[in-house]
Design a protein around this motif. Structure first.
Motif, PDB file in Angstrom:
ATOM      1  N   SER A   1       8.370  35.910   0.602  1.00 30.70           N
ATOM      2  CA  SER A   1       9.011  36.605   0.438  1.00 30.70           C
ATOM      3  C   SER A   1       8.611  37.711   1.574  1.00 30.70           C
ATOM      4  O   SER A   1       9.667  38.785   1.553  1.00 30.70           O
ATOM      5  CB  SER A   1       9.782  37.240  -0.544  1.00 30.70           C
ATOM      6  OG  SER A   1       8.998  38.180  -1.121  1.00 30.70           O
ATOM      7  N   LEU A   2       8.356  37.312   3.054  1.00 30.40           N
ATOM      8  CA  LEU A   2       7.590  37.835   3.916  1.00 30.40           C
ATOM      9  C   LEU A   2       8.703  37.248   5.556  1.00 30.40           C
ATOM     10  O   LEU A   2       9.469  36.722   5.147  1.00 30.40           O
ATOM     11  CB  LEU A   2       6.198  37.620   4.501  1.00 30.40           C
ATOM     12  CG  LEU A   2       5.352  38.280   3.372  1.00 30.40           C
ATOM     13  CD1 LEU A   2       4.173  38.237   4.231  1.00 30.40           C
ATOM     14  CD2 LEU A   2       5.459  39.876   3.407  1.00 30.40           C
ATOM     15  N   PHE A   3       9.206  38.488   5.873  1.00 30.77           N
ATOM     16  CA  PHE A   3       9.326  38.394   7.097  1.00 30.77           C
ATOM     17  C   PHE A   3       8.565  38.043   8.448  1.00 30.77           C
ATOM     18  O   PHE A   3       8.295  39.559   9.309  1.00 30.77           O
ATOM     19  CB  PHE A   3      11.004  39.051   7.443  1.00 30.77           C
ATOM     20  CG  PHE A   3      12.169  39.635   5.726  1.00 30.77           C
ATOM     21  CD1 PHE A   3      12.832  39.398   6.133  1.00 30.77           C
ATOM     22  CD2 PHE A   3      10.754  40.448   5.262  1.00 30.77           C
ATOM     23  CE1 PHE A   3      13.563  39.396   5.063  1.00 30.77           C
ATOM     24  CE2 PHE A   3      11.866  40.693   4.232  1.00 30.77           C
ATOM     25  CZ  PHE A   3      13.058  39.947   4.283  1.00 30.77           C
ATOM     26  N   GLU A   4       9.500  36.749   9.021  1.00 35.27           N
ATOM     27  CA  GLU A   4       7.896  36.567  10.357  1.00 35.27           C
ATOM     28  C   GLU A   4       7.555  37.276  11.108  1.00 35.27           C
ATOM     29  O   GLU A   4       6.633  37.798  11.714  1.00 35.27           O
ATOM     30  CB  GLU A   4       8.004  34.874  10.409  1.00 35.27           C
ATOM     31  CG  GLU A   4       7.707  34.178   9.039  1.00 35.27           C
ATOM     32  CD  GLU A   4       7.049  32.892   9.836  1.00 35.27           C
ATOM     33  OE1 GLU A   4       7.451  32.449  10.364  1.00 35.27           O
ATOM     34  OE2 GLU A   4       6.596  32.247   8.954  1.00 35.27           O
ATOM     35  N   SER A   5       9.434  37.985  11.845  1.00 28.85           N
ATOM     36  CA  SER A   5       9.204  38.579  12.538  1.00 28.85           C
ATOM     37  C   SER A   5       9.089  40.137  12.437  1.00 28.85           C
ATOM     38  O   SER A   5       9.226  40.467  14.218  1.00 28.85           O
ATOM     39  CB  SER A   5      10.733  37.786  13.575  1.00 28.85           C
ATOM     40  OG  SER A   5      11.474  38.581  13.281  1.00 28.85           O
ATOM     41  N   LEU A   6       8.770  40.708  11.286  1.00 27.45           N
ATOM     42  CA  LEU A   6       9.357  41.697  11.185  1.00 27.45           C
ATOM     43  C   LEU A   6       7.171  42.140  11.112  1.00 27.45           C
ATOM     44  O   LEU A   6       6.351  41.457  10.869  1.00 27.45           O
ATOM     45  CB  LEU A   6       9.623  42.430  10.110  1.00 27.45           C
ATOM     46  CG  LEU A   6      10.684  42.446   9.644  1.00 27.45           C
ATOM     47  CD1 LEU A   6      11.440  42.330   8.972  1.00 27.45           C
ATOM     48  CD2 LEU A   6      11.363  42.492  11.169  1.00 27.45           C
TER      49      LEU A   6
ATOM     50  N   GLU B   1       6.712  47.013   8.743  1.00 26.48           N
ATOM     51  CA  GLU B   1       8.078  47.044   8.426  1.00 26.48           C
ATOM     52  C   GLU B   1       8.466  46.208   7.327  1.00 26.48           C
ATOM     53  O   GLU B   1       9.204  46.780   5.619  1.00 26.48           O
ATOM     54  CB  GLU B   1       9.159  46.050   8.913  1.00 26.48           C
ATOM     55  CG  GLU B   1       8.823  47.093  10.454  1.00 26.48           C
ATOM     56  CD  GLU B   1       8.975  46.653  12.045  1.00 26.48           C
ATOM     57  OE1 GLU B   1      10.252  46.863  12.634  1.00 26.48           O
ATOM     58  OE2 GLU B   1       9.383  44.978  12.107  1.00 26.48           O
TER      59      GLU B   1
ATOM     60  N   PRO C   1       6.891  28.453  17.921  1.00 27.40           N
ATOM     61  CA  PRO C   1       5.320  29.784  18.350  1.00 27.40           C
ATOM     62  C   PRO C   1       5.099  30.443  17.761  1.00 27.40           C
ATOM     63  O   PRO C   1       4.071  30.739  17.901  1.00 27.40           O
ATOM     64  CB  PRO C   1       6.974  31.081  18.620  1.00 27.40           C
ATOM     65  CG  PRO C   1       7.888  30.709  17.864  1.00 27.40           C
ATOM     66  CD  PRO C   1       8.237  29.395  17.682  1.00 27.40           C
ATOM     67  N   HIS C   2       4.939  29.643  16.110  1.00 23.52           N
ATOM     68  CA  HIS C   2       3.779  30.476  15.457  1.00 23.52           C
ATOM     69  C   HIS C   2       2.965  29.345  15.551  1.00 23.52           C
ATOM     70  O   HIS C   2       1.334  29.342  14.239  1.00 23.52           O
ATOM     71  CB  HIS C   2       4.397  30.725  13.735  1.00 23.52           C
ATOM     72  CG  HIS C   2       5.578  31.468  14.266  1.00 23.52           C
ATOM     73  ND1 HIS C   2       5.322  32.706  15.363  1.00 23.52           N
ATOM     74  CD2 HIS C   2       6.192  32.094  13.598  1.00 23.52           C
ATOM     75  CE1 HIS C   2       6.640  33.492  15.726  1.00 23.52           C
ATOM     76  NE2 HIS C   2       7.541  32.786  14.420  1.00 23.52           N
TER      77      HIS C   2
ATOM     78  N   SER D   1      14.496  35.601   1.091  1.00 24.31           N
ATOM     79  CA  SER D   1      13.847  36.903   0.025  1.00 24.31           C
ATOM     80  C   SER D   1      14.351  38.011   0.058  1.00 24.31           C
ATOM     81  O   SER D   1      14.022  38.839  -0.265  1.00 24.31           O
ATOM     82  CB  SER D   1      11.969  37.146   1.629  1.00 24.31           C
ATOM     83  OG  SER D   1      11.735  35.818   1.727  1.00 24.31           O
TER      84      SER D   1
ATOM     85  N   THR E   1      10.265  28.964  23.181  1.00 22.98           N
ATOM     86  CA  THR E   1       9.065  29.860  22.665  1.00 22.98           C
ATOM     87  C   THR E   1      10.021  31.244  22.275  1.00 22.98           C
ATOM     88  O   THR E   1      10.115  32.367  21.285  1.00 22.98           O
ATOM     89  CB  THR E   1       7.704  30.211  23.171  1.00 22.98           C
ATOM     90  OG1 THR E   1       7.471  28.854  23.991  1.00 22.98           O
ATOM     91  CG2 THR E   1       7.391  31.072  21.882  1.00 22.98           C
TER      92      THR E   1
END
Lengths: 531, 309
Positions: free
Chosen positions: A105-110, A114, A281-282, B178, B291
């Protein structure tokens, strides 16, 4: 590894002290499914309890009940002998319960810090966070840089973030939901060290898995769930793998993998000098990748998620076109500039990882879903008009030959369980008589009986002379099924390694980048992943 | 050679033209950071414009006019909030409905005030800056809302990146499942964000009817709500870029009016299209970098939230 602490004296004297966590009589009814039926278990301080069960046995529901995400219809939760009402995750955390979920349950862009700050309710604990993250990391062997963005981390590193996040709350009860399913063998050993450290500190740990060997190495007792009910709780020391398997699936363990080796024939599906930019992008770019899949052989592709799997699958299936036609060849013909339909027509079968939404159109019937991919090779139309009779007959054949449990071919794809839908999708591809079949994560979230059936079907297809490419994160599956295994790392694929030369250890080293990749053309890069 | 007086006049007009856009787009940015796309900005601006004008005209109190405009916008946005968060209506459809409803409702309520005008909010003189050579005169011609809108941008930017509230808001927009699993109330956070967006759109509308052109005409926003929505994407969800985009739009708007005045041999309709055209063009050029857009775009933007429990 096996440094077990001796059972506490209370236990020896007949367990007078209450369990750290006791769950009793939990039931939860979902529409059409009794997910938990009078489930009880207990876990003591300084103990690792295995919660064992197949997909759909009710493990996840039980965890959600314990963590306050789902309100049970009945049942009680006691902590240190006192009944506690756990109505929300915050209440569960306040009661000392921490959960490391299977799907992060992670937030990818943070950033890491954070993400962790979000999970901490107590403002005092959020102070000086980066230093505390490093401290915890050193104590439990979970090294992680707090300032990195989560999207740039490997799956194993993301799991560390999850664990650190939970440990920062200093919980007395920790629950790990299938934590090893995403890790390399080496990373699993590291995780076990962490878990042993937690046990030594006197915390109560629940370890969820369906991998019996892991449970035998790590856990003290096992509670087995089947069909929402507790089948029994046994000490692990006295139980064999077969005992546990019989409790878990209610029958003898079926034979998995391939019993015999394949006969290598001519190359059917190949990638040559294949480079492809990532679509998101990832993602990871494919870098002059070389792959050759022979007819009559199963080629396994191992690798940690995020090393170019998505891109390779898209390039092979035709979802994305390559710059030059020759980068992908099917039976010697250059198909790199052909779309998925044209490739299917030439004899490529493809089973994507996501069953709903990619492998099948969820609200459409099985017959319609069968038609969508099979019509390229199986005559199911009359001129330009779909022949309902032929279409239904084809779906019925798939259902019949692959023993798909469904009311009829007019059932919607989304109404099937994961295992049944996967049987249908694999069956539909095989009955289209492909020259080469690419299968991604064939048994992800599938029950053991269906795994055995799918493995048998892939082996049968191989024996008919087709090339089968299996991409999986499950090394056991690849080692039992494949004739040779290639490792995907940072967008490059190693030369195929014959099965008898593969071990979990040498594949693990290649997967983590700790050993250089022996690709067919480029000298391997010497850089080593921090994992 | 353009003389400095003309240049100052153009800059002042550009800043004033940009202000309602900054307000509305800043509100929408917060809404989108929380994971919702509210296409009802145009409607909320109109509702804010008509209520703000009504209060400004009857009381002469502009602080009250802006407050009522903000409240009206926020209240109106809750229609969208209820549709999307409670009944899980498609976000785009709900937003379009809000725009259509806002256009109709403001026209209906505004019949009494149609075509009436008043003395709008007057500029203030900034103590130190107004003594600067050449450009100092600019700081005697701008009203207090222009500065407040810029301050709000800075404050919202800081809240989003530096505070726990902002972190929770971004988390909800990035991955609502999440956030839910962590125990944050996705619905409450989004309701708050939507109301904030509505309030700022309402203030943007009130600025149009109380300051820029102090009168009420049906449909007076003339597509500015849509530009605000586009600006959020153009700015890749970053407050500072949003201000630059709004100034660009303002500058082109004002220059084309002067262009018409100078009698350029271009049909006035074509010139009137310029600000929209330039903004869209820049938008397209920026969006080429897929991107960057994906890195900054909230992960759950536009997706319905259905708690799994």
């Amino acid at each position: 590894m096996n440094a077990r602490i001796p059972p506490s004296s209370d236990d020896a004297k007949g367990n007078t002290r209450p369990a750290r966590l006791r769950v009793s009589g939990v039931s939860k009814q979902y529409p059409g499914c009794l997910a938990n039926d009078d489930v009880s278990l207990d876990v003591r301080a300084g103990e690792i309890l295995a919660l064992l069960g197949e997909n759909g046995a009710g493990k996840s529901t039980l965890i959600k009940v314990i963590y306050g995400l789902v309100a049970p219809d009945s049942g009680m939760i006691e902590i240190d002998g006192k009944a506690r009402a756990i109505t929300s995750p915050a209440a569960a955390r306040a009661a000392g319960i921490g959960v490391v979920f299977q799907h992060f349950s992670l937030f990818e862009s943070l950033t890491v810090a954070e993400n962790i700050a979000l999970g901490l309710d107590d403002a005092a604990r959020r102070r000086d966070l980066p230093r505390r993250i490093r401290d915890i990391g050193e104590r439990y062997g979970l090294v992680i840089d707090p300032d990195r963005v989560v999207a740039d981390l490997s799956v194993g590193e993301q799991q560390r973030v999850e664990i650190v996040r939970v440990l920062l709350q200093d919980p007395s009860i920790l629950i790990f939901d299938e934590p090893t399913s995403v890790l390399t063998p080496q990373a699993i050993l590291g995780l076990f060290e962490t878990l042993n450290q937690l046990r030594r500190e006197g915390r109560a740990v629940i370890f969820i898995s369906h991998k019996l060997e892991e449970i035998r190495t790590l856990c003290d007792r096992a509670t087995v769930l089947r069909g929402g009910r507790v089948v029994g709780t046994v000490p692990v020391a006295g139980a064999s793998v077969n005992d546990l398997a019989r409790m878990m699936i209610g029958q003898e363990m079926p034979a998995l993998g391939a019993g015999s080796a394949g006969q290598g024939g001519p190359v059917q599906l190949a990638a040559h000098n294949l480079s492809l930019e990532p679509a998101n992008p990832h993602g990871t770019a494919l870098d002059r990748l070389e792959m050759r899949a022979r007819g009559g052989e199963i080629l396994g592709i191992a690798g940690i998620a995020g090393n170019g799997q998505e891109e390779l699958l898209a390039a092979l299936s035709g979802e994305r076109l390559t710059r030059t036609a020759g980068a992908v060849t099917l039976a010697g013909q250059a198909v790199g500039r052909l779309g998925p339909g044209a490739r299917r027509k030439l004899g490529l079968g493809f089973v994507p990882g996501e069953r709903l939404g990619r492998g099948a159109v969820p609200p459409m019937s099985l017959a319609e879903n069968g038609f969508l991919t099979a019509h390229w090779r199986v005559p199911l139309t009359w001129r330009w008009v779909i022949s309902t009779r032929k279409r239904n007959a084809f779906a019925d054949r798939v259902i019949d030959e692959f023993r798909v449990a469904t009311r009829s071919q007019s059932t919607a794809a989304q109404a099937l369980s994961g295992g049944n839908l996967q049987r249908f999708i694999v069956g539909r591809e095989i009955l289209s008589d492909p020259r080469a079949l690419v299968v991604a994560y064939p048994t992800w979230g599938v029950d053991v009986a269906a795994v055995a059936a799918i493995h048998a079907a892939l082996v049968a297809l191989r024996d008919k002379g087709a090339a089968v490419v299996v991409m999986s994160e499950d090394l056991d599956e690849l080692l039992s099924l494949s004739d040779c295994v290639a490792v995907l790392y940072r967008g490059q694929l190693s030369a195929p390694i014959p099965r008898d030369q593969c071990t979990r250890e040498n594949l693990g080293l290649l997967m983590s980048g700790a050993a250089p990749l022996d690709t067919a053309r480029t000298p391997a890069q010497g850089d080593v992943d921090a994992a | 050679m353009i003389d400095s007086a003309l240049m100052i006049a153009i800059l002042v007009s550009a800043m004033r033209t940009a202000t309602p856009l900054i307000l509305a787009a800043l509100g929408e940015l917060v809404v989108e950071k929380a994971g919702c796309v509210n296409l009802g900005v145009e409607g909320m601006m109109l509702v804010g414009a008509v209520t703000g004008f009504a209060v400004g005209l009857t009381t002469g109190n502009f602080a009250l006019a802006f407050m009522v405009g903000a409240l009206a916008g926020a209240g109106f946005s809750l229609i969208y909030g209820v549709l999307v968060l409670v009944f899980q209506v498609n976000q785009y459809a709900a937003g379009l409905a809000l725009t259509i409803l806002g256009g109709g409702a403001s026209a209906f309520w505004g019949q009494t005030w149609q075509g009436r005008n008043m003395r709008g909010l007057q500029p203030v003189e900034l103590p130190v800056l107004s003594e600067l050579p050449v450009i100092g005169v600019m700081f005697t011609r701008l009203d207090v809302v222009v500065y407040m809108a810029l301050a709000a941008t800075v404050i919202v930017g800081l809240i989003l990146t530096r505070t726990r509230v902002g972190l929770i808001l971004r988390a909800v927009g990035e991955n609502h499942d999440s956030a839910h699993a962590l125990g944050f109330s996705v619905v409450k956070v989004r309701f708050a964000a939507i109301a904030f967006g509505g309030a700022f759109a309402g203030m943007g509308g009130a600025y149009l009817s109380c300051v820029m052109t102090p009168l009420w005409i049906e449909g007076m926003t003339a597509g500015r709500g849509w530009i605000a929505v586009a600006l959020v994407v153009f700015a890749t969800w970053k407050p500072a870029r949003l201000v630059l985009g709004a100034w660009l739009f303002g500058l082109v708007s004002v220059m084309q009016i002067h262009g018409q005045g100078l009698g350029l041999a271009v049909p006035s309709h074509v010139l009137a299209m310029l600000p929209y055209l330039v903004t869209i063009l820049v938008l397209v050029l920026i969006s080429r970098d897929a991107t960057r857009i994906r890195l900054n775009a909230p992960g759950c933007l536009g997706k319905p939230f259905r708690p799994t429990a």
